[in-house]
Design an enzyme around this catalytic site. Structure first.
Site, mmCIF file in Angstrom:
data_model
loop_
_atom_site.group_PDB
_atom_site.id
_atom_site.type_symbol
_atom_site.label_atom_id
_atom_site.label_comp_id
_atom_site.label_asym_id
_atom_site.label_seq_id
_atom_site.Cartn_x
_atom_site.Cartn_y
_atom_site.Cartn_z
ATOM 1 N N ARG A 34 0.835 -1.200 0.000
ATOM 2 C CA ARG A 34 0.000 0.000 0.000
ATOM 3 C C ARG A 34 0.872 1.253 0.000
ATOM 4 O O ARG A 34 1.235 1.777 1.057
ATOM 5 C CB ARG A 34 -0.896 -0.012 1.231
ATOM 6 C CG ARG A 34 -1.789 1.194 1.420
ATOM 7 C CD ARG A 34 -2.839 1.336 0.363
ATOM 8 N NE ARG A 34 -3.816 0.247 0.472
ATOM 9 C CZ ARG A 34 -4.680 -0.023 -0.501
ATOM 10 N NH1 ARG A 34 -4.680 0.681 -1.632
ATOM 11 N NH2 ARG A 34 -5.526 -1.026 -0.359
ATOM 12 N N ARG B 227 1.245 -6.734 -9.666
ATOM 13 C CA ARG B 227 1.671 -6.138 -8.385
ATOM 14 C C ARG B 227 1.715 -7.151 -7.252
ATOM 15 O O ARG B 227 2.200 -6.850 -6.155
ATOM 16 C CB ARG B 227 0.757 -4.971 -8.008
ATOM 17 C CG ARG B 227 -0.686 -5.356 -7.750
ATOM 18 C CD ARG B 227 -1.523 -4.160 -7.340
ATOM 19 N NE ARG B 227 -2.892 -4.547 -7.011
ATOM 20 C CZ ARG B 227 -3.719 -3.802 -6.291
ATOM 21 N NH1 ARG B 227 -3.342 -2.639 -5.812
ATOM 22 N NH2 ARG B 227 -4.948 -4.219 -6.034
ATOM 23 N N HIS C 226 0.460 3.340 -10.422
ATOM 24 C CA HIS C 226 -0.466 3.800 -9.386
ATOM 25 C C HIS C 226 0.292 4.550 -8.286
ATOM 26 O O HIS C 226 0.253 4.210 -7.114
ATOM 27 C CB HIS C 226 -1.182 2.582 -8.803
ATOM 28 C CG HIS C 226 -2.417 2.858 -8.030
ATOM 29 N ND1 HIS C 226 -2.436 3.678 -6.929
ATOM 30 C CD2 HIS C 226 -3.685 2.419 -8.186
ATOM 31 C CE1 HIS C 226 -3.653 3.704 -6.439
ATOM 32 N NE2 HIS C 226 -4.436 2.965 -7.185
ATOM 33 N N ASP D 168 -12.098 10.148 -6.868
ATOM 34 C CA ASP D 168 -11.620 8.972 -7.590
ATOM 35 C C ASP D 168 -12.041 9.113 -9.048
ATOM 36 O O ASP D 168 -13.165 8.774 -9.405
ATOM 37 C CB ASP D 168 -12.236 7.716 -6.958
ATOM 38 C CG ASP D 168 -11.601 6.429 -7.459
ATOM 39 O OD1 ASP D 168 -11.889 5.370 -6.875
ATOM 40 O OD2 ASP D 168 -10.835 6.499 -8.423
ATOM 41 N N GLU E 17 -1.940 8.988 -11.215
ATOM 42 C CA GLU E 17 -1.489 7.762 -11.858
ATOM 43 C C GLU E 17 -1.463 7.905 -13.380
ATOM 44 O O GLU E 17 -2.485 8.159 -14.000
ATOM 45 C CB GLU E 17 -2.452 6.633 -11.465
ATOM 46 C CG GLU E 17 -2.725 6.551 -9.957
ATOM 47 C CD GLU E 17 -3.946 5.719 -9.604
ATOM 48 O OE1 GLU E 17 -4.607 6.045 -8.592
ATOM 49 O OE2 GLU E 17 -4.272 4.787 -10.361
HETATM 50 O O1 TA6 Z 1 -6.666 4.152 -8.685
HETATM 51 C C1 TA6 Z 1 -7.758 4.443 -7.880
HETATM 52 C C2 TA6 Z 1 -8.380 3.132 -7.413
HETATM 53 O O2 TA6 Z 1 -8.787 2.367 -8.486
HETATM 54 C C3 TA6 Z 1 -9.482 3.423 -6.399
HETATM 55 O O3 TA6 Z 1 -10.745 3.121 -6.929
HETATM 56 C C4 TA6 Z 1 -9.120 2.571 -5.191
HETATM 57 O O4 TA6 Z 1 -9.726 1.353 -5.204
HETATM 58 C C5 TA6 Z 1 -7.607 2.460 -5.330
HETATM 59 O O5 TA6 Z 1 -7.377 2.339 -6.697
HETATM 60 C C6 TA6 Z 1 -6.912 1.407 -4.530
HETATM 61 O O6 TA6 Z 1 -7.142 0.150 -5.021
HETATM 62 P P1 TA6 Z 1 -6.523 -1.119 -4.230
HETATM 63 O O7 TA6 Z 1 -6.949 -2.315 -5.048
HETATM 64 O O8 TA6 Z 1 -5.042 -0.950 -4.183
HETATM 65 O O9 TA6 Z 1 -7.129 -1.083 -2.858
#
Ligand code: TA6
Length: 298
Positions: A42, A65, A143, A188, A247
């Site tokens: 994270r 990932r 991301h 988002d 991103e």
């Molecule tokens: O990039 C934004 C997003 O798609 C959000 O919708 C949120 O879910 C975030 O990514 C994090 O996703 P994750 O699967 O890492 O919890």
């Protein structure tokens, strides 16, 4: 691999640290991040491949990932040499297990490099190695989680007047009205067909992040705010105040590769003094001579 200025994990091919010349951390990583499968780390720069979010049947953001990558000891040369202080080459190929969930052979080569000026550069080269003549399509994102002073104080510039899909409203399509994106609640969004440069201005830290991208027409902007933060086990309740995701992505139009074809997606991150930037997103400076041609498939 841990160099003073950057750290890259084989797990996920994941950059988890990028520091400036004073040793200050520029990327956000949660204090609750988990650094082993199956949970993605994270923070830092997760790589979303071969699927962004739930734009497909695979798990959210694809499987790259959550995989253990290898060091690429014999990468093919780059068409245009990248001048860098340090770099590492990683490679990911599908296992038999992966082929069961995504039946396509590929070679994903990732170079993570530190530029002479301390810029962080990621170059992804994805080749279709299917022997059955089949093409494949994918969506993609770097991301990136940026470390910021206070989410309520930053501005994201370069996405004005663009259309975006709002993930909080069933991906309904809107047009950005503001002269910059500011944050007052969960956000988002997937911005479509953006310029190749985006700026994140953090006046409190007197710093601006400049995001330059090649072969990645879209950009996602995300902050989970308080409720979503509490709902994420690997994220601290208040950590949303100190991070923003911007991103570089290819989402609206999936990338399709025929066997033998290769796609290149580039990300270049710079951290510059804020005074240098606000409102002056100079259109002329492009990614140093290694820009990927519009059609980034060769
Ligand atoms: O990039 C934004 C997003 O798609 C959000 O919708 C949120 O879910 C975030 O990514 C994090 O996703 P994750 O699967 O890492 O919890």
């Amino acid at each position: 691999m841990n160099l003073d200025f950057m750290t890259v994990y084989l797990y996920g091919g994941h950059v988890t640290s990028w520091k400036d010349e004073h040793g200050e951390e520029l990327l956000f990583v949660s204090n609750k991040a988990i650094f082993k499968p199956p949970k993605a780390i994270r923070g830092g720069i997760p790589i979303c491949f071969p699927q962004f979010s739930n734009f497909g049947q695979l798990e959210a953001h694809g499987f790259a990932r959550n995989k253990i990558w290898s060091v690429d000891t014999d990468p093919p040369p780059f068409p245009v040499p990248i001048s860098s202080r340090a770099y590492i080459d990683l490679i990911l190929k599908p296992t038999d297990e992966d082929l069961k969930i995504w039946p396509h052979s590929f070679e994903y080569r990732l170079r993570v490099a530190l530029g002479p000026g301390g810029d962080l550069m990621l170059t992804s080269r994805i080749r279709n190695t299917n022997a059955d003549g089949k093409p494949f399509s994918f969506t993609f994102a770097y991301h990136t989680y940026f470390s910021i002073s206070d989410i309520s104080e930053i501005r994201v510039e370069g996405l004005e007047t663009l259309d975006y899909l709002d993930n909080l409203q069933d991906r309904a399509r809107f047009t950005e009205q503001g002269d910059a994106i500011v944050f007052e609640s969960e956000l988002d969004r997937i911005y479509l067909g953006t310029p190749s440069k985006i700026a994140i201005i953090d006046h409190e830290k007197k710093r601006t992040f400049v995001v330059r991208k090649g072969g990645l027409p879209d950009a996602v902007v995300w902050n989970p705010w308080d409720k979503k933060a509490k709902a994420m086990a690997d994220f601290g309740d208040d950590e949303y105040k100190r991070m923003v995701c911007v991103e570089a992505a290819a989402i609206e139009k999936a990338i399709t590769l025929k066997p033998g074809e290769e796609w290149t997606g580039k990300l270049e991150l710079s951290a510059v003094p804020s005074s240098y930037y606000s409102g002056q997103l100079d259109p002329d400076r492009v990614i140093q001579d290694s820009v990927v041609p519009e059609d980034s498939v060769s």
